[in-house]
Design an enzyme around this catalytic site. Structure first.
Site, PDB file in Angstrom:
ATOM      1  N   THR A  31      23.040 -12.366  37.276  1.00 50.47           N
ATOM      2  CA  THR A  31      22.962 -13.053  35.981  1.00 50.47           C
ATOM      3  C   THR A  31      24.363 -13.263  35.417  1.00 50.47           C
ATOM      4  O   THR A  31      24.693 -14.342  34.895  1.00 50.47           O
ATOM      5  CB  THR A  31      22.088 -12.246  34.992  1.00 50.47           C
ATOM      6  OG1 THR A  31      20.930 -11.755  35.687  1.00 50.47           O
ATOM      7  CG2 THR A  31      21.640 -13.108  33.827  1.00 50.47           C
ATOM      8  N   GLU A 104      30.706  -0.206  33.729  1.00 49.39           N
ATOM      9  CA  GLU A 104      29.926  -0.967  32.740  1.00 49.39           C
ATOM     10  C   GLU A 104      29.784  -0.171  31.444  1.00 49.39           C
ATOM     11  O   GLU A 104      29.902  -0.714  30.351  1.00 49.39           O
ATOM     12  CB  GLU A 104      28.549  -1.303  33.314  1.00 49.39           C
ATOM     13  CG  GLU A 104      28.628  -2.367  34.398  1.00 49.39           C
ATOM     14  CD  GLU A 104      27.325  -2.576  35.147  1.00 49.39           C
ATOM     15  OE1 GLU A 104      26.403  -1.761  34.998  1.00 49.39           O
ATOM     16  OE2 GLU A 104      27.248  -3.562  35.892  1.00 49.39           O
ATOM     17  N   LYS A 122      12.574  -8.317  32.937  1.00 51.18           N
ATOM     18  CA  LYS A 122      13.319  -7.063  32.719  1.00 51.18           C
ATOM     19  C   LYS A 122      12.894  -6.313  31.458  1.00 51.18           C
ATOM     20  O   LYS A 122      13.254  -5.151  31.284  1.00 51.18           O
ATOM     21  CB  LYS A 122      14.831  -7.362  32.648  1.00 51.18           C
ATOM     22  CG  LYS A 122      15.414  -8.099  33.848  1.00 51.18           C
ATOM     23  CD  LYS A 122      15.552  -7.219  35.053  1.00 51.18           C
ATOM     24  CE  LYS A 122      16.164  -7.912  36.262  1.00 51.18           C
ATOM     25  NZ  LYS A 122      17.603  -8.065  36.232  1.00 51.18           N
TER      26      LYS A 122
HETATM   27  C1  5RP Z   1      24.972  -3.802  37.929  1.00 57.87           C
HETATM   28  C2  5RP Z   1      23.980  -3.973  36.846  1.00 57.87           C
HETATM   29  C3  5RP Z   1      23.365  -5.310  36.684  1.00 57.87           C
HETATM   30  O1  5RP Z   1      23.584  -5.739  35.381  1.00 57.87           O
HETATM   31  C4  5RP Z   1      21.894  -5.211  36.945  1.00 57.87           C
HETATM   32  O2  5RP Z   1      21.698  -4.658  38.233  1.00 57.87           O
HETATM   33  C5  5RP Z   1      21.202  -6.572  36.847  1.00 57.87           C
HETATM   34  O3  5RP Z   1      21.584  -7.377  37.916  1.00 57.87           O
HETATM   35  P1  5RP Z   1      21.054  -8.845  38.101  1.00 57.87           P
HETATM   36  O4  5RP Z   1      21.662  -9.675  37.019  1.00 57.87           O
HETATM   37  O5  5RP Z   1      21.527  -9.233  39.482  1.00 57.87           O
HETATM   38  O6  5RP Z   1      19.545  -8.812  38.005  1.00 57.87           O
HETATM   39  O7  5RP Z   1      23.671  -3.070  36.108  1.00 57.87           O
HETATM   40  O8  5RP Z   1      25.375  -2.472  38.062  1.00 57.87           O
END
Ligand code: 5RP
Length: 222
Positions: A31, A104, A122
């Site tokens: 994303t 993060e 989500k």
């Molecule tokens: C990485 C993360 C990502 O934000 C989470 O896994 C979501 O990923 P995606 O946007 O591919 O669904 O926490 O450590």
């Protein structure tokens, strides 16, 4: 609308939170990749710099000509844009599916506003269907796994993964997380844990979801 389309429209809405000539935080994942590409297309030359949560995102940002700087050079950030693996209605998150949870969490802590972007799958009633990532010092892996079992989880080593910080990840299955604040603190207190993927003490401020009907913006329900 496909999940990818939903991610893209959420990412596009997040570009609106970026103010010209500021240093922003940028997370990791598919994303966020949309966000980086759209940011570069829509605000070319207007972003002063970014602090990134992973080598992968840094490379993508630099590829678009957006300077990447060290957090220590800039201190506080205006806004942080990142994805999530799960969010509840309080905007408590599970993150770390991409393995970048520690950086993060640092970037989120340094940011005035945390804008989380995701497709609508989500948003969940209770966190925990997505296995909770826990970054551990390699030599403490079994010690930490034992303590996580005591908390009712079933930790599994993420095979072949070494984080950007040189550590391992245990994905904890079987949790149903009603009190994310308490669990985040308890896991952090296990010796050998670097960080866990619960973002409850520093939740998102805004959750932007891509849905079949366009974007939805959520703020924390109390
Ligand atoms: C990485 C993360 C990502 O934000 C989470 O896994 C979501 O990923 P995606 O946007 O591919 O669904 O926490 O450590």
């Amino acid at each position: 609308m496909t999940p990818e389309d939903k991610k893209r429209i959420a990412a596009e809405a997040a570009v609106g939170y970026v103010r010209p000539d500021t240093v922003i935080g940028v997370g990791t994942g598919s994303t966020v990749n949309h966000f980086i590409d759209l940011l570069a297309a829509e605000m070319a030359g207007e972003v002063r710099a970014a602090v990134s949560s992973s080598e992968a995102s840094s490379e993508r940002l630099r590829g678009h000509g957006i300077p990447v700087v060290d957090l220590n050079e800039v201190g506080r950030l205006d806004v942080y844009v990142d994805g999530a693996d799960e969010s509840n209605a309080r905007l408590h998150l599970i993150k770390g599916g991409g393995g970048a949870l520690t950086r993060e969490k640092i970037v989120a802590a340094a940011s005035r506003e945390f804008v989380c972007i995701a497709d609508d799958s989500k948003l969940v009633a209770t966190l925990g269907s997505f296995p909770l990532p826990v970054e551990v010092i390699p030599m403490a892996r079994e010690l930490v796994a034992y303590a996580l079992r005591e908390l009712g989880g079933e930790p599994r080593l993420r095979d072949g993964t070494v984080t950007d910080n040189g550590n391992h990840i245990l994905d904890v299955h079987g949790l149903s997380i009603d009190d994310a604040l308490t669990l985040e603190t308890r896991i952090n207190q296990i010796t050998g844990v670097v960080c866990n993927g619960l973002f409850a003490h520093r939740p998102a401020d805004v959750l932007i979801l891509g849905t079949d009907h366009g974007v939805e913006r959520h703020t924390a329900a109390t």
